[in-house]
Design a protein around this motif. Sequence first.
Motif, short mmCIF file in Angstrom:
data_model
loop_
_atom_site.label_atom_id
_atom_site.label_comp_id
_atom_site.label_asym_id
_atom_site.label_seq_id
_atom_site.Cartn_x
_atom_site.Cartn_y
_atom_site.Cartn_z
N THR A 231 0.73 -1.23 0.02
CA THR A 231 0.26 -0.17 -0.02
C THR A 231 0.95 1.24 -0.01
OG1 THR A 231 -1.72 -1.01 1.18
CG2 THR A 231 -2.13 1.13 1.23
N GLY A 232 2.05 1.13 0.61
CA GLY A 232 2.88 2.26 0.84
C GLY A 232 2.16 3.24 2.06
N VAL A 233 1.96 4.40 1.63
CA VAL A 233 1.12 5.19 2.56
C VAL A 233 -0.28 4.83 2.86
CG1 VAL A 233 0.40 7.59 3.11
CG2 VAL A 233 2.85 7.16 2.08
N HIS A 234 -0.48 4.71 4.11
CA HIS A 234 -2.01 3.99 4.46
C HIS A 234 -2.91 4.90 4.70
CE1 HIS A 234 -1.02 -0.50 4.65
NE2 HIS A 234 0.24 -0.03 4.76
N LEU A 235 -2.77 6.25 4.26
CA LEU A 235 -3.82 7.13 4.46
C LEU A 235 -4.66 7.61 3.30
CD1 LEU A 235 -2.27 9.44 6.97
CD2 LEU A 235 -3.84 7.78 7.38
N PHE A 236 -5.73 7.97 3.17
CA PHE A 236 -6.47 8.50 1.96
C PHE A 236 -7.43 9.33 2.00
CE2 PHE A 236 -9.83 6.15 3.79
CZ PHE A 236 -11.16 6.65 3.05
N VAL A 237 -8.04 9.94 1.07
CA VAL A 237 -9.03 11.11 1.09
C VAL A 237 -9.74 11.04 -0.20
CG1 VAL A 237 -7.47 12.91 0.43
CG2 VAL A 237 -9.52 13.42 1.81
N ASP A 238 -11.04 11.32 -0.36
CA ASP A 238 -11.42 11.61 -1.67
C ASP A 238 -11.44 13.09 -2.03
OD1 ASP A 238 -14.04 10.08 -3.30
OD2 ASP A 238 -14.15 12.37 -3.28
N VAL A 239 -11.18 12.96 -3.56
CA VAL A 239 -10.84 14.27 -4.12
C VAL A 239 -11.77 15.29 -3.92
CG1 VAL A 239 -11.92 13.62 -6.55
CG2 VAL A 239 -9.89 15.43 -6.43
N ARG A 240 -12.99 14.93 -3.58
CA ARG A 240 -14.22 15.90 -3.56
C ARG A 240 -14.01 16.69 -2.09
NH1 ARG A 240 -18.36 11.61 -5.33
NH2 ARG A 240 -16.81 10.00 -4.17
N ASP A 241 -13.60 15.87 -0.97
CA ASP A 241 -13.13 16.47 0.12
C ASP A 241 -11.99 17.19 -0.02
OD1 ASP A 241 -15.26 15.22 1.65
OD2 ASP A 241 -14.29 13.24 1.85
#
Length: 341
Positions: A231-241
Motif C-alpha cells: 500500500t505504501g502510505v496507508h492514508l487516503f482522502v476523496d478528491v471531493r473532500d
Amino acid sequence: MPKVLLTGGSGFIATHILQLLLNRGHEVVTTVRTEEKAKIIRDAYPDAKLTVVLVPDIAQPNAFDEVVQIPGIEYVQHTASPFHFKWKDAKTEVLDPAIKGTTSILEAIKKYAPSVKRVIVTSSFAAILNAAELENASITWSEANWNPNTYEDGLTGPPGVTYRVSKTLAEKAAWDFKEKEKPNFDVVTINPPFVFGPVVHHLSSLGDINTSNGNLVALIVGRWKEGIPPTGVHLFVDVRDVAKAHVEAMERPEAGGNRYLVTAGLFANKEFVPIVRKHFPQLADKLPDDSVQGGDYPGGSINNIYKYDNSKATKDLGLEFISLEQSVKDTITSLLAVGAK
C-alpha cells in the motif's frame, strides 16, 4: 462573490476545485499549460464566469506576472505542481517547477495584486511524513510534522524521495515567503495523502490517470490478479473532500495561516478488492481471488500501523469525510466511463 485565481486548472484536484468554486458562484480565472487543455475547460463550462489563461511553464521567472494583474482577484488557489514518476531530470522537471512555481506566484501577487487576501497552496502528506518512521505504530501524524528530506536528497534519491522533497520545499517556500516578505495576503496549505475519487476532467486514456487513482486502474484491468502490491502510505482522502477543504479554507476567515492534514483515515490496498467485487460484478474475472497475498497492513492488522490526527481540518473546515467504499465506487464508475474494461 469574490474572484478567484486557480492555477493548474486541468489537474485532478483542480478540476474539482473549479467545479465547486463555480457552483458556489465565484468568478474564476484558471491557468493551464496548453490551448488544448484550455479548450476542454471552456467547453465544459460554456456559460460560467470563467477565464482560462495559458501559463506554459510555471518554473519560468515571472510566469504568473500577467495573470495576477487581471483586475479584482481576491483569492488564489495554487494547485499547479508536477506529480508523476516519469521524469528524466529531477531538478528541471520536478524540483524547480514545484519550488519556483510557488515562489513565482507569491512574488507576482505581492508585486502586482494588492487585492489578494489569501493564497491556498496544495501541498501533500508527502511534506509531513518521514519515510523512516512509516513502520512505527507509535507515531501519530499531524500538521506538526515535517518531512526531513533535503534538496540534495531530491536530486539523488529515488522518485518517491524526489516527489516528497518537491512538495516539502514548495510548501516551506510559501511559509518562508510569508514570514520574510510580509505580504498583504495570508497563506493556507492543504496536505492530502493518497487522493482517490471520480475523474471530472477530460481523460484521453487510462494512461493519463492521476497517480493515486492509477492503483484502481491496475486493479480493474487485472494487474493485481497474481499479487496485490504494498500500500505504501496507508492514508487516503476523496478528491471531493480535498476540493472542499481548499474552498472552505478560502471562505473561512479563521483558516488563515494554517496547515491542514486532510485525510479520511487508514486503508490497505487489499480492501479495494471486496468493494469492487460487491459493486462491479462484471469485473470479477479481473480481480485477485481470496488466496492472493499482499496489500495488507503490517502484520495483517490495522493496529500495527501509525495513527493520524485530522481533527484540525475536521473542526476548522467543517469536513465530513467520504468513506473508502463510496470513494472507490465513484472512482471506478468514472474510470469505466473512460474506457476501463
